[in-house]
Scaffold this motif. Sequence first.
Motif, PDB file in Angstrom:
ATOM      1  N   ALA A 287      20.524 137.200  60.677  1.00 16.45           N
ATOM      2  CA  ALA A 287      21.535 138.196  60.463  1.00 16.45           C
ATOM      3  C   ALA A 287      21.411 138.908  59.000  1.00 16.45           C
ATOM      4  CB  ALA A 287      22.975 137.716  60.601  1.00 16.45           C
ATOM      5  N   LEU A 288      21.121 138.279  57.987  1.00 18.87           N
ATOM      6  CA  LEU A 288      21.136 138.883  56.642  1.00 18.87           C
ATOM      7  C   LEU A 288      19.908 139.585  56.839  1.00 18.87           C
ATOM      8  CD1 LEU A 288      22.459 136.332  54.224  1.00 18.87           C
ATOM      9  CD2 LEU A 288      23.683 138.144  55.112  1.00 18.87           C
ATOM     10  N   HIS A 289      18.605 139.257  57.286  1.00 18.19           N
ATOM     11  CA  HIS A 289      17.507 140.003  57.327  1.00 18.19           C
ATOM     12  C   HIS A 289      17.599 141.134  58.047  1.00 18.19           C
ATOM     13  CE1 HIS A 289      15.573 136.398  55.688  1.00 18.19           C
ATOM     14  NE2 HIS A 289      14.965 137.201  54.963  1.00 18.19           N
ATOM     15  N   ALA A 290      18.377 140.989  59.325  1.00 14.91           N
ATOM     16  CA  ALA A 290      18.513 142.158  59.870  1.00 14.91           C
ATOM     17  C   ALA A 290      19.605 143.181  59.570  1.00 14.91           C
ATOM     18  CB  ALA A 290      18.642 141.786  61.447  1.00 14.91           C
ATOM     19  N   GLY A 291      20.240 142.827  58.522  1.00  8.37           N
ATOM     20  CA  GLY A 291      21.221 143.847  58.213  1.00  8.37           C
ATOM     21  C   GLY A 291      22.661 143.840  58.884  1.00  8.37           C
TER      22      GLY A 291
ATOM     23  N   ILE B 124      17.691 143.439  64.847  1.00  5.92           N
ATOM     24  CA  ILE B 124      17.592 142.129  65.196  1.00  5.92           C
ATOM     25  C   ILE B 124      15.975 141.784  65.755  1.00  5.92           C
ATOM     26  CG2 ILE B 124      18.570 140.089  66.520  1.00  5.92           C
ATOM     27  CD1 ILE B 124      21.115 141.556  66.084  1.00  5.92           C
ATOM     28  N   ALA B 125      15.657 142.575  66.868  1.00 10.89           N
ATOM     29  CA  ALA B 125      14.203 142.438  67.434  1.00 10.89           C
ATOM     30  C   ALA B 125      13.397 142.481  66.541  1.00 10.89           C
ATOM     31  CB  ALA B 125      14.240 143.589  68.526  1.00 10.89           C
ATOM     32  N   GLN B 126      13.416 143.302  65.464  1.00  8.05           N
ATOM     33  CA  GLN B 126      12.024 143.498  64.502  1.00  8.05           C
ATOM     34  C   GLN B 126      12.171 142.038  63.679  1.00  8.05           C
ATOM     35  OE1 GLN B 126      12.454 146.390  61.537  1.00  8.05           O
ATOM     36  NE2 GLN B 126      10.378 146.229  60.927  1.00  8.05           N
ATOM     37  N   VAL B 127      13.373 141.629  63.162  1.00  6.91           N
ATOM     38  CA  VAL B 127      13.244 140.452  62.457  1.00  6.91           C
ATOM     39  C   VAL B 127      12.843 139.321  63.416  1.00  6.91           C
ATOM     40  CG1 VAL B 127      14.834 138.730  61.592  1.00  6.91           C
ATOM     41  CG2 VAL B 127      15.210 141.053  60.966  1.00  6.91           C
ATOM     42  N   LEU B 128      13.250 139.304  64.749  1.00  4.61           N
ATOM     43  CA  LEU B 128      12.536 138.119  65.523  1.00  4.61           C
ATOM     44  C   LEU B 128      11.254 138.458  66.299  1.00  4.61           C
ATOM     45  CD1 LEU B 128      16.019 137.592  67.448  1.00  4.61           C
ATOM     46  CD2 LEU B 128      15.055 136.511  65.385  1.00  4.61           C
ATOM     47  N   GLY B 129      10.576 139.524  65.764  1.00  7.35           N
ATOM     48  CA  GLY B 129       9.341 139.695  66.125  1.00  7.35           C
ATOM     49  C   GLY B 129       9.191 140.008  67.780  1.00  7.35           C
ATOM     50  N   LEU B 130      10.422 140.636  68.094  1.00  4.25           N
ATOM     51  CA  LEU B 130      10.435 141.099  69.531  1.00  4.25           C
ATOM     52  C   LEU B 130      10.172 142.741  69.661  1.00  4.25           C
ATOM     53  CD1 LEU B 130      13.606 139.186  70.834  1.00  4.25           C
ATOM     54  CD2 LEU B 130      11.325 138.422  71.398  1.00  4.25           C
ATOM     55  N   SER B 131       9.229 142.927  70.314  1.00  4.43           N
ATOM     56  CA  SER B 131       9.019 144.308  70.706  1.00  4.43           C
ATOM     57  C   SER B 131      10.206 144.922  71.561  1.00  4.43           C
ATOM     58  CB  SER B 131       7.759 144.662  71.649  1.00  4.43           C
ATOM     59  OG  SER B 131       7.947 144.403  72.926  1.00  4.43           O
ATOM     60  N   LEU B 132      10.662 146.323  71.519  1.00 11.15           N
ATOM     61  CA  LEU B 132      11.779 146.631  72.127  1.00 11.15           C
ATOM     62  C   LEU B 132      11.492 146.897  73.546  1.00 11.15           C
ATOM     63  CD1 LEU B 132      13.047 149.281  69.732  1.00 11.15           C
ATOM     64  CD2 LEU B 132      14.084 147.209  70.194  1.00 11.15           C
ATOM     65  N   ASP B 133      10.243 146.963  73.965  1.00 10.33           N
ATOM     66  CA  ASP B 133       9.994 146.850  75.372  1.00 10.33           C
ATOM     67  C   ASP B 133      10.268 145.558  75.884  1.00 10.33           C
ATOM     68  OD1 ASP B 133       9.145 149.516  75.575  1.00 10.33           O
ATOM     69  OD2 ASP B 133       6.887 149.185  75.161  1.00 10.33           O
TER      70      ASP B 133
END
Length: 100
Positions: free
Chosen positions: A34-38, A63-72
């Motif tokens: 959460a903290l890394h995602a702001g 959150i997706a960026q922090v977890l390494g998930l693409s939005l697609d």
Amino acid sequence: MVRLPLSPAEVERGQRLGALLRLARGERSMLETALHAGVSPETLRKIETGRVATPAFPTIAAIAQVLGLSLDAVWSEINRPEGGTALAGPGPRAGERLAS
């Protein structure tokens, strides 16, 4: 502002989103993620448990960026046909992409 009740499909998509984020988070702590995602840990907890079924796009993108998930991948997962498995279904159909 009056918020309309969510449809069953929206609730289900929120549950799929939460499950996807929990799976992607793995052993990482909710606080660290959460903290890394702001976002607040409480916000992440509510999204992961499906209590917030329609979070704001920038929240999911962070959150997706922090977890390494693409939005697609997120879009594909939350809109997969019932009975499919997480991240195993086909990619987004033509024209179905998250707006950037």
